[in-house]
Write a protein that holds these residues in place. Structure first.
Motif, short mmCIF file in Angstrom:
data_model
loop_
_atom_site.label_atom_id
_atom_site.label_comp_id
_atom_site.label_asym_id
_atom_site.label_seq_id
_atom_site.Cartn_x
_atom_site.Cartn_y
_atom_site.Cartn_z
N TRP A 259 0.83 -1.20 0.00
CA TRP A 259 0.00 0.00 0.00
C TRP A 259 0.87 1.25 0.00
O TRP A 259 0.67 2.18 -0.77
N ALA A 263 1.18 4.12 -2.82
CA ALA A 263 1.02 5.54 -2.46
C ALA A 263 2.25 6.32 -2.92
O ALA A 263 2.14 7.43 -3.47
N HIS A 267 2.52 9.53 -5.52
CA HIS A 267 3.26 10.75 -5.19
C HIS A 267 4.39 11.00 -6.18
O HIS A 267 4.62 12.12 -6.58
N LEU B 87 4.30 15.20 7.09
CA LEU B 87 2.91 15.30 6.62
C LEU B 87 2.25 16.56 7.19
O LEU B 87 1.60 17.31 6.47
N CYS B 90 3.49 19.55 5.58
CA CYS B 90 3.03 19.63 4.21
C CYS B 90 1.57 20.08 4.18
O CYS B 90 1.14 20.81 3.31
N ARG B 94 -0.80 23.75 2.89
CA ARG B 94 -1.80 23.40 1.87
C ARG B 94 -3.20 23.75 2.32
O ARG B 94 -4.03 24.16 1.52
N ARG B 164 -11.33 18.09 -5.68
CA ARG B 164 -10.17 17.21 -5.63
C ARG B 164 -9.28 17.55 -4.44
O ARG B 164 -8.87 16.68 -3.69
N PHE B 171 -8.26 13.13 2.92
CA PHE B 171 -7.47 11.91 2.94
C PHE B 171 -6.27 12.04 3.88
O PHE B 171 -6.06 11.22 4.77
N HIS B 172 -5.50 13.09 3.68
CA HIS B 172 -4.27 13.20 4.47
C HIS B 172 -4.54 13.47 5.94
O HIS B 172 -3.88 12.92 6.81
C1 HEM Z 1 1.53 7.24 4.30
C2 HEM Z 1 1.62 8.43 3.86
C3 HEM Z 1 0.90 9.00 2.65
C4 HEM Z 1 0.05 8.41 1.76
C5 HEM Z 1 -0.42 6.97 1.76
C6 HEM Z 1 -0.35 9.39 0.80
C7 HEM Z 1 -1.21 9.18 -0.27
C8 HEM Z 1 -1.50 10.12 -1.26
C9 HEM Z 1 -2.28 9.88 -2.42
C10 HEM Z 1 -2.91 8.55 -2.78
C11 HEM Z 1 -2.32 11.02 -3.14
C12 HEM Z 1 -3.00 11.26 -4.46
C13 HEM Z 1 -1.93 11.28 -5.53
C14 HEM Z 1 -2.45 11.85 -6.84
O1 HEM Z 1 -3.11 12.86 -6.81
O2 HEM Z 1 -2.13 11.29 -7.89
C15 HEM Z 1 -1.58 11.98 -2.43
C16 HEM Z 1 -1.38 13.26 -2.88
C17 HEM Z 1 -0.51 14.11 -2.28
N1 HEM Z 1 0.22 13.92 -1.10
FE1 HEM Z 1 0.21 12.27 0.03
N2 HEM Z 1 0.28 10.56 1.14
C18 HEM Z 1 1.07 10.33 2.24
C19 HEM Z 1 1.92 11.21 2.84
C20 HEM Z 1 2.20 12.47 2.34
C21 HEM Z 1 3.15 13.37 2.88
C22 HEM Z 1 4.04 13.07 4.10
C23 HEM Z 1 3.12 14.50 2.11
C24 HEM Z 1 3.90 15.75 2.24
C25 HEM Z 1 5.07 15.90 2.72
C26 HEM Z 1 2.16 14.29 1.10
C27 HEM Z 1 1.86 15.21 0.12
C28 HEM Z 1 1.00 15.01 -0.90
C29 HEM Z 1 0.78 15.94 -1.95
C30 HEM Z 1 1.46 17.27 -2.09
C31 HEM Z 1 -0.18 15.38 -2.80
C32 HEM Z 1 -0.77 16.02 -4.03
C33 HEM Z 1 -0.11 15.49 -5.24
C34 HEM Z 1 -0.91 15.93 -6.41
O3 HEM Z 1 -1.90 15.24 -6.68
O4 HEM Z 1 -0.57 16.93 -6.99
N3 HEM Z 1 1.61 13.06 1.25
N4 HEM Z 1 -1.07 11.41 -1.28
#
Ligand code: HEM
Lengths: 313, 514
Positions: A259, A263, A267, B87, B90, B94, B164, B171-172
């Motif tokens: 998983w 993820a 990213h 996270l 971040c 946002r 979106r 989600f986060h």
């Molecule tokens: C276990 C930890 C995490 C999981 C499972 C997760 C999962 C996801 C998923 C599934 C997306 C959608 C991706 C897409 O739009 O194609 C996403 C988007 C995003 N995540 Fe996470 N995330 C996690 C941790 C984090 C952390 C630590 C950060 C920042 C430091 C972060 C920043 C972002 C950002 C900036 C997006 C938007 C990307 C975009 O669609 O432009 N995520 N995340």
């Protein structure tokens, strides 16, 4: 009809499906080998039926693609794949009738569900993307998995043990198997992407890496939430069956790891410097982990998830 | 001072960068893996000991590095704490950005729409004004601004898919919530196991000492357990011919809350997959086994019945081992008593299969129970101060010559043997016991709630695209209007093509009629 007869028919249709996939794979591979390397743009045009993939709409343009012999082979391969999928579905239904439960209670059965999901995903995607000639690359792993499932992992039709007698079996296992099956397709697409983008002449017949990338992304985006739902259903079930919703059982651990890897893929695809080949590597790794979880964790380690039904008395 | 601040700021920036988050995600995946490949103390302490014994310095080295307690190890915790911080770092900006965006207007139409990834153009006889009005109608549900440029050029800029980002944040944040609820559950929860005889045996959750094993959370001292009692009246198992279990059921009665005062018992069929939920705790049927019933008639005519549970050594046939121990009756002198204690040990087969003299079990149900026993007499070591297992005798006492084997026999149900001193031991059959687990986790509903939000957020953020459409209508020569449409998906271009095609077709094609 007595259940033993139903179970036998189920086995026969399963075998027939494997054989038919095998021939379909051969036909697809012939298409891939003999077709001239076509520009992706041209292919997409045909597939999208008058609309170019970049969305530019140009009124009044009609093309009539000429069907080559290689393409005819591919068409036959596709038709056989549909037939094989119908047989495999029949085999699962017969198993369900023979055992009077959801037909995914041991490794043979959910291997079958998984591969069926992969085949159906492939059939759907090959209508959306100009990638039909890659069918062989998808079907070969499926034939191997199904062959192993039908021989080494085979289990007779039987009721399942008490821990599995729950409607969560219906939900959790089907969702996880289907999502893992769907993930086989982006796995293959990502490996092909890596080959194609390596720039070697040998792989020049593969479709544009851009097409492969989108194929992988689209199918992963569909499967990932499904996989998440599957894991959460598993946790809900574990709370009722094992006394806790999460306990780092080997199967749970590897599901968690894959998983996280998927993820990371999503990213990576949104992060500068990680798109393209790194993302494709991550997706391939995700699928390797899925297969590892299916085989290694079921057969080698012992955990609470040891319900594979392989080699039971 | 400034250097320190700069360092902190850089660290913070580095930590909250997407690159770092990705790396941490990988480390998390990598760090979790050994837990699936190496034995873990939390799951099976015995196999950890075996593994260490089998692997010498390498096994001990892995132990020093906490590889058998991966999920409680310092390094695994550091990874997820860092990921957590990353996270948060971040998400905060946002979220701020998100609230600003809620009211923001779509960006102005760029000069050159032909440079957009999606682009289409056509000419029409309609006026720019009419073109824009038509576009406004077609773009219902989009957030739009219209503008006038010089020379009578009119533009519209539209954007949709704001949900979106909502989904993404849900989600986060839910992921954060899930992690916190999980951690709290680990601190405030407890878990204990106990074996109860299935002929009316009782268990009350009144203290830790009632359990055979008890695992408290970090903030649980065991003094404030939820009060309830369980009585096991009967146990039923059904098996297939192959010996595979088909169903297990324990008929229990329980009391909690006001029932404890009034002494009311309520029945509950306890089955695998359907735990009893009462008083904020859950009671599970984990396993079962057999208690052999031995009646010993001592030379003075007194009888004693032993009802100690034995434990299965074969999970399929339920062949079991154990030790049933007796003190001789009416022997007040401790010294004397110590010389004449009795222990019956050996193998219990619920369905006896004899290969010559050798007993084995052929089936897990108690169809034809038999035992192959060794009888020991002497000092069992109960006063020796060493911990005694209820499933075996103290081999040290045997080695010291204080405990001696005085008989070895196979007994079927109802058969008996006589020792040299006239003591008679009769095997009366077996009785079921069940092992129960009591679990307490006050935050698990929160974990569930956040999991559902995780799925909803994920579904929304992956299925909705943030996308833009621009229309520019410019008066061309001879009274015609040149209409240009441009499109851009902000997150991922995949899949926007079809929608753009249909939108631009409507926006352009319709003009010809008017
Ligand atoms: C276990 C930890 C995490 C999981 C499972 C997760 C999962 C996801 C998923 C599934 C997306 C959608 C991706 C897409 O739009 O194609 C996403 C988007 C995003 N995540 Fe996470 N995330 C996690 C941790 C984090 C952390 C630590 C950060 C920042 C430091 C972060 C920043 C972002 C950002 C900036 C997006 C938007 C990307 C975009 O669609 O432009 N995520 N995340």
């Amino acid at each position: 009809m007595p259940t033993a007869t139903l179970a036998t028919y189920s086995d026969w249709t399963y075998g027939a499906a494997v054989a038919i996939y095998f021939f379909a794979a051969v036909l697809y591979l012939c298409e891939a080998a003999f077709a001239r390397p076509v520009k992706a743009r041209e292919l997409e045009f045909v597939a999208a039926g008058g609309t170019q993939a970049d969305g530019t709409w140009t009124p009044g343009r009609v093309t009539k693609p000429e069907v080559s012999r290689a393409e005819r082979l591919g068409g036959m391969g596709a038709a056989l794949t549909v037939l094989g999928a119908a047989l495999q579905l029949g085999s699962l239904v017969l198993r369900g009738l023979a055992t009077e439960r959801a037909p995914w209670g041991n490794m043979y059965e959910y291997g079958s569900l998984l591969t069926l999901a992969a085949v159906v995903t492939w059939l759907v995607l090959s209508r959306m993307f100009p990638v039909r000639r890659l069918g062989g690359f998808v079907l070969v792993p499926i034939v191997i998995l199904m062959f192993l499932g039908g021989t080494v992992l085979y289990a007779d039709a039987a009721p399942v043990q008490p821990a599995l007698q729950s409607y969560w079996l219906v939900v959790h296992v089907s969702v996880i198997s289907v999502s893992s099956g769907v993930l086989l397709v982006p796995g293959v697409a990502s490996v092909l992407y890596l080959l194609k983008s390596s720039g070697r002449a040998r792989f020049r017949k593969l479709p544009d890496s851009d097409v492969l990338d989108r194929l992988a992304y689209r199918s992963t985006v569909f499967a990932f939430p499904l996989f998440t739902i599957g894991i959460i259903c598993g946790a809900i079930w574990a709370e009722a069956a094992w006394g806790r919703f999460w306990g780092w059982d080997p199967k749970e651990t590897v599901a968690f790891v894959s998983w996280v890897v998927y993820a990371a893929y999503l990213h990576a695809r949104a992060t500068a410097g990680w798109r393209g080949r790194p993302a494709a590597w991550i997706n391939s790794l995700g699928f390797v982990l899925t297969v590892f979880n299916l085989f290694f964790i079921n057969l080698v380690t012992t955990g609470l998830h040891s319900y594979a039904g392989v080699g039971s008395p | 001072m400034r250097a320190v601040l700069a360092f902190l700021r850089n660290t913070w920036r580095g930590l909250t960068a997407m690159r770092t988050a990705l790396t941490l995600l990988f480390l998390l995946a990598l760090g979790a893996m050994p837990g699936a490949l190496l034995p873990q103390r939390s799951l099976n302490p015995r196999s950890v000991d075996e593994y260490i014994a089998d692997n010498g310095w390498w096994g001990r080295f892995l132990d020093d590095l906490q590889f058998y307690d991966v999920y409680a190890s310092i390094w695994f915790s550091s990874i997820y704490v860092l990921l957590f911080v990353s996270l948060v770092g971040c998400l905060l900006p946002r979220t701020w950005e998100y609230f600003k965006q809620m009211r923001a207007k779509p960006v102005l139409t760029p000069r050159n729409l032909a440079r957009m990834p999606h682009h289409a153009t056509a000419e029409t006889t309609a006026s720019p004004q009419a073109v824009i009005e038509h576009a406004e109608r077609r773009l219902k549900g989009w957030r739009k601004v219209t503008a006038e440029e010089e020379d009578g050029v009119r533009t519209i800029s539209a954007e949709r898919g704001y949900l979106r980002e909502t989904g993404n944040l849900v989600f986060h944040f839910s992921l954060l919530g899930l992690l916190i609820a999980f951690a709290l559950g680990k601190m405030l929860g407890y878990e204990g196991q106990v074996i109860v005889q299935a002929n009316g045996g009782q268990f009350c959750n009144s203290g830790v000492y009632n359990y055979d094993t008890f695992r408290p959370g970090l903030r649980v001292d065991g003094t404030q357990l939820n009060q309830f009692c369980v009585r096991v009246d009967d146990f039923d198992a059904a098996y297939l011919h192959s010996g595979q279990a088909e169903s297990f059921r324990a008929d229990i009665q329980y009391q909690s809350g006001a029932d404890l005062e009034t002494g009311t018992w309520r029945p509950y069929p306890l089955e695998v997959n359907s735990p009893l939920r009462t008083a904020g705790d859950r009671v599970y049927l984990l396993g079962h086994g057999y208690t052999p019933l031995f009646t010993v008639t001592f030379p003075n005519g007194q009888t004693r019945t032993g009802t100690t549970q034995w434990r299965p050594v074969n999970e399929v046939t339920l062949a079991s081992e154990g030790a049933t121990k007796f003190d001789p009756p009416d022997v007040p002198d401790a010294e004397q008593r110590r010389k004449s204690q009795l222990a019956i040990t050996g193998l219990l087969a619920p369905t006896a299969v004899f290969r010559g003299e050798l007993l084995d079990s052929g089936f897990p149900a108690a169809n034809d129970p038999a035992v192959a026993i060794d009888v020991y007499r002497g000092d069992l070591g109960t006063d020796s101060g060493r911990g005694q297992s209820i499933f075996s005798i103290d081999q040290k006492m045997v080695a010291d010559g204080k405990l001696a084997k005085v008989a070895r026999e196979n007994l079927r149900q109802g058969e008996q043997l006589t020792l040299d001193d006239g003591t008679v031991i009769r095997f009366d059959g077996v009785r079921d016991w069940v092992s129960l687990q009591v679990s307490h986790d006050p935050t698990q509903v929160w974990v569930l709630l956040f999991s559902v939000l995780v799925i909803l957020g994920l579904g929304v953020s992956l299925s909705i695209k943030r996308r833009r459409v621009w229309v520019r209508a410019a008066p061309g020569g001879d009274g015609r209007t040149v209409v240009e449409v441009g499109g851009l998906a902000r997150t991922d271009q995949a899949g926007y093509g079809e929608e753009f095609t249909s939108v631009s077709r409507d926006l352009l094609a319709h003009e010809e009629e008017s």
